[in-house]
Design a protein around this motif. Structure first.
Motif, PDB file in Angstrom:
ATOM      1  N   ALA A  84       0.829  -1.209   0.000  1.00 19.40           N
ATOM      2  CA  ALA A  84       0.000   0.000   0.000  1.00 19.40           C
ATOM      3  C   ALA A  84       0.866   1.262   0.000  1.00 19.40           C
ATOM      4  O   ALA A  84       0.587   2.229  -0.723  1.00 19.40           O
ATOM      5  N   ILE A  85       1.925   1.265   0.809  1.00 17.65           N
ATOM      6  CA  ILE A  85       2.829   2.415   0.846  1.00 17.65           C
ATOM      7  C   ILE A  85       3.495   2.619  -0.512  1.00 17.65           C
ATOM      8  O   ILE A  85       3.625   3.757  -1.000  1.00 17.65           O
ATOM      9  N   ARG A  86       3.880   1.520  -1.151  1.00 23.44           N
ATOM     10  CA  ARG A  86       4.524   1.619  -2.474  1.00 23.44           C
ATOM     11  C   ARG A  86       3.573   2.222  -3.499  1.00 23.44           C
ATOM     12  O   ARG A  86       3.959   3.093  -4.283  1.00 23.44           O
ATOM     13  N   VAL A  87       2.307   1.788  -3.487  1.00 23.20           N
ATOM     14  CA  VAL A  87       1.323   2.306  -4.444  1.00 23.20           C
ATOM     15  C   VAL A  87       1.064   3.785  -4.191  1.00 23.20           C
ATOM     16  O   VAL A  87       1.018   4.598  -5.121  1.00 23.20           O
ATOM     17  N   ALA A  88       0.903   4.157  -2.911  1.00 17.99           N
ATOM     18  CA  ALA A  88       0.638   5.556  -2.580  1.00 17.99           C
ATOM     19  C   ALA A  88       1.826   6.441  -2.955  1.00 17.99           C
ATOM     20  O   ALA A  88       1.652   7.538  -3.502  1.00 17.99           O
ATOM     21  N   THR A  89       3.031   5.973  -2.671  1.00 16.28           N
ATOM     22  CA  THR A  89       4.231   6.748  -3.003  1.00 16.28           C
ATOM     23  C   THR A  89       4.376   6.924  -4.508  1.00 16.28           C
ATOM     24  O   THR A  89       4.695   8.018  -5.003  1.00 16.28           O
ATOM     25  N   ALA A  90       4.121   5.851  -5.255  1.00 16.87           N
ATOM     26  CA  ALA A  90       4.217   5.929  -6.724  1.00 16.87           C
ATOM     27  C   ALA A  90       3.213   6.934  -7.277  1.00 16.87           C
ATOM     28  O   ALA A  90       3.520   7.681  -8.211  1.00 16.87           O
ATOM     29  N   HIS A  91       2.026   6.979  -6.699  1.00 14.34           N
ATOM     30  CA  HIS A  91       1.011   7.939  -7.155  1.00 14.34           C
ATOM     31  C   HIS A  91       1.482   9.369  -6.934  1.00 14.34           C
ATOM     32  O   HIS A  91       1.348  10.226  -7.817  1.00 14.34           O
ATOM     33  N   ARG A 128       0.862  17.578   1.813  1.00 17.92           N
ATOM     34  CA  ARG A 128      -0.159  16.620   2.205  1.00 17.92           C
ATOM     35  C   ARG A 128       0.391  15.707   3.305  1.00 17.92           C
ATOM     36  O   ARG A 128       1.510  15.205   3.200  1.00 17.92           O
ATOM     37  N   PHE A 129      -0.412  15.499   4.340  1.00 19.50           N
ATOM     38  CA  PHE A 129      -0.089  14.541   5.391  1.00 19.50           C
ATOM     39  C   PHE A 129      -0.983  13.326   5.152  1.00 19.50           C
ATOM     40  O   PHE A 129      -2.203  13.407   5.288  1.00 19.50           O
ATOM     41  N   ILE A 130      -0.369  12.216   4.762  1.00 19.09           N
ATOM     42  CA  ILE A 130      -1.110  11.082   4.210  1.00 19.09           C
ATOM     43  C   ILE A 130      -1.043   9.875   5.133  1.00 19.09           C
ATOM     44  O   ILE A 130       0.049   9.408   5.479  1.00 19.09           O
ATOM     45  N   GLU A 131      -2.196   9.376   5.515  1.00 19.59           N
ATOM     46  CA  GLU A 131      -2.299   8.081   6.196  1.00 19.59           C
ATOM     47  C   GLU A 131      -2.642   7.033   5.139  1.00 19.59           C
ATOM     48  O   GLU A 131      -3.573   7.223   4.340  1.00 19.59           O
ATOM     49  N   VAL A 132      -1.895   5.935   5.117  1.00 21.75           N
ATOM     50  CA  VAL A 132      -2.071   4.892   4.106  1.00 21.75           C
ATOM     51  C   VAL A 132      -2.623   3.634   4.764  1.00 21.75           C
ATOM     52  O   VAL A 132      -2.096   3.166   5.769  1.00 21.75           O
ATOM     53  N   LYS A 133      -3.707   3.100   4.203  1.00 16.89           N
ATOM     54  CA  LYS A 133      -4.284   1.847   4.655  1.00 16.89           C
ATOM     55  C   LYS A 133      -4.312   0.868   3.500  1.00 16.89           C
ATOM     56  O   LYS A 133      -4.704   1.223   2.386  1.00 16.89           O
ATOM     57  N   GLY A 134      -3.880  -0.359   3.761  1.00 16.24           N
ATOM     58  CA  GLY A 134      -3.887  -1.390   2.735  1.00 16.24           C
ATOM     59  C   GLY A 134      -4.803  -2.541   3.115  1.00 16.24           C
ATOM     60  O   GLY A 134      -4.882  -2.910   4.287  1.00 16.24           O
ATOM     61  N   ARG A 135      -5.486  -3.098   2.147  1.00 20.46           N
ATOM     62  CA  ARG A 135      -6.336  -4.265   2.354  1.00 20.46           C
ATOM     63  C   ARG A 135      -5.974  -5.331   1.322  1.00 20.46           C
ATOM     64  O   ARG A 135      -5.737  -5.015   0.150  1.00 20.46           O
ATOM     65  N   TRP A 159      -4.883  13.567   4.386  1.00 24.23           N
ATOM     66  CA  TRP A 159      -5.407  12.734   3.300  1.00 24.23           C
ATOM     67  C   TRP A 159      -5.346  11.275   3.736  1.00 24.23           C
ATOM     68  O   TRP A 159      -4.384  10.845   4.375  1.00 24.23           O
ATOM     69  N   LEU A 160      -6.362  10.514   3.368  1.00 22.82           N
ATOM     70  CA  LEU A 160      -6.399   9.073   3.615  1.00 22.82           C
ATOM     71  C   LEU A 160      -6.335   8.352   2.278  1.00 22.82           C
ATOM     72  O   LEU A 160      -7.205   8.527   1.428  1.00 22.82           O
ATOM     73  N   TYR A 161      -5.277   7.551   2.083  1.00 24.41           N
ATOM     74  CA  TYR A 161      -5.110   6.766   0.870  1.00 24.41           C
ATOM     75  C   TYR A 161      -5.372   5.298   1.227  1.00 24.41           C
ATOM     76  O   TYR A 161      -4.652   4.721   2.037  1.00 24.41           O
ATOM     77  N   VAL A 162      -6.398   4.725   0.638  1.00 29.72           N
ATOM     78  CA  VAL A 162      -6.758   3.330   0.890  1.00 29.72           C
ATOM     79  C   VAL A 162      -6.476   2.520  -0.365  1.00 29.72           C
ATOM     80  O   VAL A 162      -6.996   2.834  -1.444  1.00 29.72           O
ATOM     81  N   VAL A 163      -5.653   1.491  -0.210  1.00 24.14           N
ATOM     82  CA  VAL A 163      -5.277   0.655  -1.358  1.00 24.14           C
ATOM     83  C   VAL A 163      -5.942  -0.707  -1.190  1.00 24.14           C
ATOM     84  O   VAL A 163      -5.635  -1.459  -0.261  1.00 24.14           O
ATOM     85  N   PRO A 171      -3.392  -3.850  -7.457  1.00 26.84           N
ATOM     86  CA  PRO A 171      -3.954  -3.033  -6.371  1.00 26.84           C
ATOM     87  C   PRO A 171      -4.438  -1.696  -6.905  1.00 26.84           C
ATOM     88  O   PRO A 171      -3.879  -1.157  -7.850  1.00 26.84           O
ATOM     89  N   TRP A 172      -5.505  -1.154  -6.314  1.00 25.97           N
ATOM     90  CA  TRP A 172      -6.037   0.123  -6.776  1.00 25.97           C
ATOM     91  C   TRP A 172      -6.249   1.058  -5.607  1.00 25.97           C
ATOM     92  O   TRP A 172      -6.589   0.663  -4.508  1.00 25.97           O
ATOM     93  N   LEU A 173      -6.015   2.335  -5.896  1.00 27.65           N
ATOM     94  CA  LEU A 173      -5.944   3.371  -4.876  1.00 27.65           C
ATOM     95  C   LEU A 173      -7.241   4.177  -4.800  1.00 27.65           C
ATOM     96  O   LEU A 173      -7.810   4.563  -5.815  1.00 27.65           O
ATOM     97  N   ASN A 174      -7.679   4.425  -3.568  1.00 27.85           N
ATOM     98  CA  ASN A 174      -8.818   5.305  -3.301  1.00 27.85           C
ATOM     99  C   ASN A 174      -8.332   6.452  -2.423  1.00 27.85           C
ATOM    100  O   ASN A 174      -7.647   6.223  -1.421  1.00 27.85           O
ATOM    101  N   ILE A 175      -8.688   7.676  -2.780  1.00 19.11           N
ATOM    102  CA  ILE A 175      -8.184   8.856  -2.078  1.00 19.11           C
ATOM    103  C   ILE A 175      -9.336   9.593  -1.404  1.00 19.11           C
ATOM    104  O   ILE A 175     -10.347   9.877  -2.032  1.00 19.11           O
ATOM    105  N   PHE A 176      -9.151   9.879  -0.107  1.00 22.03           N
ATOM    106  CA  PHE A 176     -10.144  10.622   0.666  1.00 22.03           C
ATOM    107  C   PHE A 176      -9.473  11.875   1.231  1.00 22.03           C
ATOM    108  O   PHE A 176      -8.511  11.778   2.003  1.00 22.03           O
TER     109      PHE A 176
END
Length: 217
Positions: A84-91, A128-135, A159-163, A171-176
């Motif tokens: 999840a961190i890798r996906v969020a960072t790449a975005h 942006r201060f980002i909390e990342v959650k992965g499922r 920001w909340l990034y949910v992968v 994996p796909w990213l959702n941004i709140f």
């Protein structure tokens, strides 16, 4: 603001007033946030450091229902979190942002993402201060009390990034944005109930000492 006035003095007035309005709006927003944070700091000043008193001790144990269908999807999995961190960072990097990980600092978020100024890379024009959650697949999202309180404090900077689907090849990213405004429900479980003695005296005939029967009885 200074750059705009310098451009105007140099003769470039084509978009001066439009850009000026944007800068003034941003300054107004920043001033409002400054006032809010200043008020919060004043409240924190009421906390006083005193002598340490031992009040009790506790064991931190795994959740007793961590393997249940309701809880299991929200239990932290280091590999899923890493993906999840890798996906969020790449975005963020794809949007030409500089990303720093603060996962180990327990600050209520995982990443700090900055948009560098096009003419001064050392200056950030957006943070942006980002909390990342992965499922592994999909499911409910849970925030800790620290993460939720940080989201309420930082508001639009948080920001909340949910992968989802981290256990799959895609994996796909959702941004709140400003997730504190969402309909979060507290997770509360009652294990015991307590009846305080003083609250029951007026309801029943309650003896606090054994009855006296006289003699040796």
């Amino acid at each position: 603001m200074a750059d705009l006035h310098a451009s105007r003095q140099a003769g470039d007035t084509s978009l001066f007033f439009a850009n000026l309005k944007q800068v003034e709006d941003k300054l107004h927003e920043l001033d409002g946030r400054r006032q809010l944070l200043t008020a919060e700091l004043r409240q924190e000043a009421e906390c006083m450091i005193g002598d340490i008193q031992h009040l009790g001790r506790a064991w931190a144990l795994p959740h007793p229902e961590r393997m249940s269908p309701q809880i299991a999807p929200m239990v932290t999995d280091p590999e899923i979190e890493r993906i999840a961190i890798r996906v969020a960072t790449a975005h963020e990097e794809a949007e030409v942002r500089v990303v720093d990980s603060v996962e180990a600092d327990n600050r209520g978020f995982d990443l700090i993402s900055r948009k560098p100024h096009p003419e001064d890379p050392k200056t950030a024009i957006d943070v942006r201060f980002i909390e990342v959650k992965g499922r592994a697949h999909t499911g409910d999202i849970a925030l800790t009390s620290n993460e939720y309180n940080t989201a309420k404090r930082l508001r639009k900077d948080y920001w909340l990034y949910v992968v989802f689907q981290c256990a799959t090849p895609n994996p796909w990213l959702n941004i709140f944005h400003d997730p504190a405004t969402l309909d979060w429900q507290p997770i509360v479980k009652i294990e015991h109930y307590r009846l305080q003695l003083h609250s029951a005296k007026h309801l029943v005939e309650l003896r606090e000492e054994p009855p006296s029967y006289g003699g040796d009885k």
